[in-house]
Write a protein that holds these residues in place. Structure first.
Motif, mmCIF file in Angstrom:
data_model
loop_
_atom_site.group_PDB
_atom_site.id
_atom_site.type_symbol
_atom_site.label_atom_id
_atom_site.label_comp_id
_atom_site.label_asym_id
_atom_site.label_seq_id
_atom_site.Cartn_x
_atom_site.Cartn_y
_atom_site.Cartn_z
ATOM 1 N N VAL A 25 63.576 84.593 56.844
ATOM 2 C CA VAL A 25 64.199 83.508 56.088
ATOM 3 C C VAL A 25 63.927 82.209 56.838
ATOM 4 N N ASP A 26 63.176 81.318 56.219
ATOM 5 C CA ASP A 26 62.813 80.057 56.872
ATOM 6 C C ASP A 26 63.758 78.940 56.443
ATOM 7 N N THR A 27 64.503 78.398 57.394
ATOM 8 C CA THR A 27 65.374 77.253 57.125
ATOM 9 C C THR A 27 65.118 76.184 58.179
ATOM 10 N N ILE B 142 66.972 72.844 60.119
ATOM 11 C CA ILE B 142 68.209 72.105 60.402
ATOM 12 C C ILE B 142 67.866 70.919 61.294
ATOM 13 N N ARG C 187 65.070 80.695 62.010
ATOM 14 C CA ARG C 187 64.375 81.777 61.323
ATOM 15 C C ARG C 187 64.965 83.156 61.632
ATOM 16 N N TYR D 29 70.086 83.439 53.447
ATOM 17 C CA TYR D 29 69.614 82.053 53.279
ATOM 18 C C TYR D 29 70.796 81.088 53.154
ATOM 19 N N THR E 173 73.133 81.024 56.281
ATOM 20 C CA THR E 173 72.560 80.329 57.433
ATOM 21 C C THR E 173 72.830 78.837 57.356
ATOM 22 N N TYR E 174 72.582 78.248 56.216
ATOM 23 C CA TYR E 174 72.834 76.803 56.077
ATOM 24 C C TYR E 174 74.320 76.471 56.233
ATOM 25 N N CYS F 294 75.461 77.109 59.922
ATOM 26 C CA CYS F 294 74.942 76.107 60.857
ATOM 27 C C CYS F 294 75.709 74.788 60.733
#
Length: 272
Positions: A177-179, A181, A229, A241, A244-245, A248
């Motif tokens: 999962v690509d995020t 921040i 990630r 996904y 995570t956002y 964070c």
């Protein structure tokens, strides 16, 4: 009266000649359809016990069903007194004409066969193909049915599937999962990495092998952007996904680490 009697006699003669044949043909069709249904059911049970791939099961059962139905129709027609040889020649000629008219359908059928042989995806796999992202619901003779993340049904021709690019997110059993921040330049990079990594390691849906990672991605105009990630199972992708956002943001707020955002609007309000 004589004319009417003549037509009655003709009707009687036709009934004598074709009546029994017609009844026999109807009985053959009814009994044959029942037998085909039983054969398909028994074949499906045998395949299930033999642990055949589910997509292959449905494909082969559809193929066998159509073949048996065509064979049954030929038997019924021959019972009516039609010359099967002549009928076969007519079917062959018609088949050529139909084949030329339905080249796309034949291509889809060939594509379905190739998909069954090479198996780039199976039922239940999350794939992306022909601009569509979704979970494979069913692989039929001519088409593949996908359920999109919006719970829409997408039907994609097998010809296009077999000849196009396919990304299978499920095949490896893990997906990243690509995020991204971003934090202010004034913030401590090491502390930020520890906070963000703590969010990932505390999520039970995040896999520990491969281990999640947090790294500086770029030095942007107004923020230091981190590539966050985690890895997870394909079916948990969207849960991880969004978590995570959210996680964070909450963790950075608690640690007093600023996430930069435009302040021009607030400045204008103060001036006014």
């Amino acid at each position: 009266m004589e004319k009417a009697q003549e037509w009655v006699n003709i009707g009687i003669d036709l009934a004598k000649e074709y009546g029994l044949k017609l009844i026999a043909a109807i009985l053959i069709y009814i009994i044959g359809s029942w037998i085909i249904k039983k054969i398909i059911g028994a074949t499906g049970k045998v395949m299930a016990k033999s642990k055949y791939d589910e997509s292959l099961q449905k494909f082969l059962l559809n193929l066998v069903s159509w073949a048996l139905k065509v064979f049954l129709i030929i038997i019924v027609i021959s019972q009516l007194g039609v010359d099967v040889t002549t009928f076969a020649a007519v079917i062959a000629a018609a088949g050529l004409a139909v084949g030329l008219a339905l080249q796309g359908s034949l291509s889809n059928f060939a594509g379905g066969v190739l998909l069954m042989i090479f198996k780039p995806y199976r039922i239940g796999d999350l794939i992306e193909a022909q601009g569509v992202l979704g979970v494979v619901k069913e692989i039929e003779i001519f088409t593949t049915k996908l359920t999109t993340p919006e719970n829409k049904l997408a039907i994609v021709p097998n010809g296009a599937m077999a000849n196009g690019n396919i990304v299978n997110y499920t095949a490896e059993g893990k997906i990243r999962v690509d995020t991204v921040i971003g934090v202010a330049y004034e913030e401590d990079i090491k502390q930020t990495k520890e906070v963000l990594l703590g969010v990932l390691t505390s999520n039970s849906q995040v896999l520990q092998d491969p281990a999640p990672s947090v790294n500086v991605l770029e030095l942007a105009d107004s923020s230091v952007n981190f590539a966050v990630r985690p890895y997870c199972r394909p079916e948990d992708y969207w849960d991880v996904y969004f978590a995570t956002y959210e996680g964070c943001k909450l963790a950075l707020d608690e640690a007093g680490i600023e996430i930069p955002y435009p302040h021009e609007v607030e400045v204008q309000k103060v001036v006014k």
